[in-house]
Write a protein that holds these residues in place. Sequence first.
Motif, mmCIF file in Angstrom:
data_model
loop_
_atom_site.group_PDB
_atom_site.id
_atom_site.type_symbol
_atom_site.label_atom_id
_atom_site.label_comp_id
_atom_site.label_asym_id
_atom_site.label_seq_id
_atom_site.Cartn_x
_atom_site.Cartn_y
_atom_site.Cartn_z
ATOM 1 N N VAL A 32 0.843 -1.200 0.000
ATOM 2 C CA VAL A 32 0.000 0.000 0.000
ATOM 3 C C VAL A 32 0.877 1.248 0.000
ATOM 4 C CG1 VAL A 32 -1.937 1.174 1.129
ATOM 5 C CG2 VAL A 32 -1.608 -1.271 1.488
ATOM 6 N N LEU A 33 0.423 2.284 -0.706
ATOM 7 C CA LEU A 33 0.987 3.630 -0.594
ATOM 8 C C LEU A 33 -0.125 4.560 -0.148
ATOM 9 C CD1 LEU A 33 3.353 5.671 -1.114
ATOM 10 C CD2 LEU A 33 2.251 6.092 -3.321
ATOM 11 N N GLN A 34 0.125 5.327 0.906
ATOM 12 C CA GLN A 34 -0.870 6.292 1.405
ATOM 13 C C GLN A 34 -0.292 7.701 1.296
ATOM 14 O OE1 GLN A 34 -2.501 7.662 5.682
ATOM 15 N NE2 GLN A 34 -2.736 5.464 5.324
ATOM 16 N N ASN A 35 -0.935 8.532 0.488
ATOM 17 C CA ASN A 35 -0.486 9.914 0.294
ATOM 18 C C ASN A 35 -1.653 10.886 0.392
ATOM 19 O OD1 ASN A 35 2.188 9.213 -0.099
ATOM 20 N ND2 ASN A 35 2.337 10.037 -2.172
ATOM 21 N N ASN A 36 -1.314 12.133 0.691
ATOM 22 C CA ASN A 36 -2.298 13.207 0.704
ATOM 23 C C ASN A 36 -2.767 13.469 -0.724
ATOM 24 O OD1 ASN A 36 -3.834 15.372 1.562
ATOM 25 N ND2 ASN A 36 -2.111 16.760 1.847
ATOM 26 N N ASN A 37 -4.075 13.660 -0.910
ATOM 27 C CA ASN A 37 -4.573 13.981 -2.247
ATOM 28 C C ASN A 37 -5.959 14.601 -2.149
ATOM 29 O OD1 ASN A 37 -3.713 13.766 -5.078
ATOM 30 N ND2 ASN A 37 -5.624 12.634 -5.342
ATOM 31 N N ASN A 38 -6.049 15.845 -2.580
ATOM 32 C CA ASN A 38 -7.331 16.545 -2.579
ATOM 33 C C ASN A 38 -7.261 17.669 -3.604
ATOM 34 O OD1 ASN A 38 -6.205 18.952 -1.112
ATOM 35 N ND2 ASN A 38 -5.997 17.442 0.542
ATOM 36 N N LEU A 39 -8.316 18.424 -3.724
ATOM 37 C CA LEU A 39 -8.363 19.480 -4.737
ATOM 38 C C LEU A 39 -7.324 20.575 -4.496
ATOM 39 C CD1 LEU A 39 -12.196 19.887 -5.353
ATOM 40 C CD2 LEU A 39 -10.470 19.361 -7.093
ATOM 41 N N ALA A 40 -6.880 20.744 -3.252
ATOM 42 C CA ALA A 40 -5.920 21.802 -2.944
ATOM 43 C C ALA A 40 -4.484 21.326 -3.028
ATOM 44 C CB ALA A 40 -6.196 22.372 -1.558
ATOM 45 N N VAL A 41 -4.207 20.118 -2.566
ATOM 46 C CA VAL A 41 -2.848 19.573 -2.525
ATOM 47 C C VAL A 41 -2.887 18.168 -3.112
ATOM 48 C CG1 VAL A 41 -0.949 18.845 -1.039
ATOM 49 C CG2 VAL A 41 -2.203 20.944 -0.516
ATOM 50 N N ARG A 42 -2.101 17.938 -4.152
ATOM 51 C CA ARG A 42 -2.183 16.665 -4.873
ATOM 52 C C ARG A 42 -0.829 15.961 -4.860
ATOM 53 N NH1 ARG A 42 -5.671 19.540 -9.758
ATOM 54 N NH2 ARG A 42 -7.122 20.525 -8.301
ATOM 55 N N ASP A 43 -0.746 14.926 -4.037
ATOM 56 C CA ASP A 43 0.485 14.144 -3.913
ATOM 57 C C ASP A 43 0.358 12.772 -4.566
ATOM 58 O OD1 ASP A 43 1.680 16.206 -2.560
ATOM 59 O OD2 ASP A 43 1.238 15.420 -0.563
ATOM 60 N N VAL A 44 -0.654 12.626 -5.435
ATOM 61 C CA VAL A 44 -0.806 11.412 -6.241
ATOM 62 C C VAL A 44 -1.015 11.868 -7.680
ATOM 63 C CG1 VAL A 44 -2.195 9.359 -6.706
ATOM 64 C CG2 VAL A 44 -1.787 10.070 -4.336
ATOM 65 N N ASP A 45 -0.037 11.583 -8.549
ATOM 66 C CA ASP A 45 -0.176 11.967 -9.949
ATOM 67 C C ASP A 45 -0.174 10.731 -10.838
ATOM 68 O OD1 ASP A 45 2.475 11.139 -10.042
ATOM 69 O OD2 ASP A 45 3.301 13.166 -10.187
ATOM 70 N N ALA A 46 -0.282 10.942 -12.143
ATOM 71 C CA ALA A 46 -0.406 9.822 -13.079
ATOM 72 C C ALA A 46 0.819 8.913 -13.033
ATOM 73 C CB ALA A 46 -0.625 10.350 -14.493
ATOM 74 N N ARG A 47 1.999 9.510 -12.895
ATOM 75 C CA ARG A 47 3.218 8.706 -12.859
ATOM 76 C C ARG A 47 3.252 7.816 -11.621
ATOM 77 N NH1 ARG A 47 9.442 10.614 -12.515
ATOM 78 N NH2 ARG A 47 8.560 11.928 -10.887
ATOM 79 N N LEU A 48 2.852 8.373 -10.483
ATOM 80 C CA LEU A 48 2.824 7.597 -9.242
ATOM 81 C C LEU A 48 1.798 6.474 -9.332
ATOM 82 C CD1 LEU A 48 4.099 7.555 -6.376
ATOM 83 C CD2 LEU A 48 2.117 8.873 -5.617
ATOM 84 N N ARG A 49 0.613 6.791 -9.875
ATOM 85 C CA ARG A 49 -0.417 5.764 -10.014
ATOM 86 C C ARG A 49 0.052 4.635 -10.930
ATOM 87 N NH1 ARG A 49 -3.996 10.337 -10.323
ATOM 88 N NH2 ARG A 49 -3.973 10.223 -12.594
#
Length: 299
Positions: A167-184
Amino acid sequence: MAALHLYPSAPPLSRLCLGGSTFGRENDQTAAFALMDGAIGRGITLIDTAATYSAGVSEQIVGAWLADRRPDPRQLSVATKIYPPYAPAAIDRDVAASAARLGVATIDLLYLHKWDATAETPEALHALDHLLQSGRVRALGLSNFTHDQLVGTLHLQSQLGLTPFRVLQNNNNLAVRDVDARLRATCSRHGIAVVTYSPLGAGFLTGKHRHGVAPGSRFDVAPGHQAVYFHPAAERRLDHLAAISARTGLPMEHLALAWAMHQPGVASVLIGGRTTAHLDQALAALAFNDPTLFAELEA
């Protein structure tokens, strides 16, 4: 989507999980018990805590609830996190302390709470693997890792022939996005489930702090969170959310929650709150899926 099991005996991972970062801080034990009761009654299958949440009090509250309610392990998993540095002796000590506070012999899911150079060492990765092989932990995860940090750690783990992180758990919401296409894409390639947290940006995306920090809020109780959200880029995204909310008549928190819950490649979203009404709010957002509107929110 096929059911995801984090370890062989785990229940299917629910689309929403309950976060315990407020336990022992905004939520006392009574309120936390009510939230956990409400979560399991609504089909949530994972409760998430950490050694650092309220200096271990969150783990203690979860442990007291487990001892009192005795939930079926086929219906519920519990995750916790340890903080760096990740020297073998520190890992052993911190896992023992977390297990004691939780009142369990085996931790279902153990995260490294944040990246640290000591995570990317043979000694740390062997120590973590030993936890799996000895039955002290059922599955391993990473939290707050960038793409490059994740890749480096996974590469070394593979070279050493060790059991991979799940599992990877990162912050991700409309204001701060720590999950992008490359990470996914990297997580998908390695069979790693992506769990995101803070879909409302610790309350920032509700709009209630637009004229100053609300007394008693997360940003008031834990001021360290302010630097994550109170900056021009996040403020512009908040203004954009507010404009779409005004035009559609949909509450800002409903839109923000729904956007976070329907991001591609995300297996589950951690939610928090102070009452079970917040759980129902999250479930209503999960049921709302409007890709066109979500794309507009990202614009």
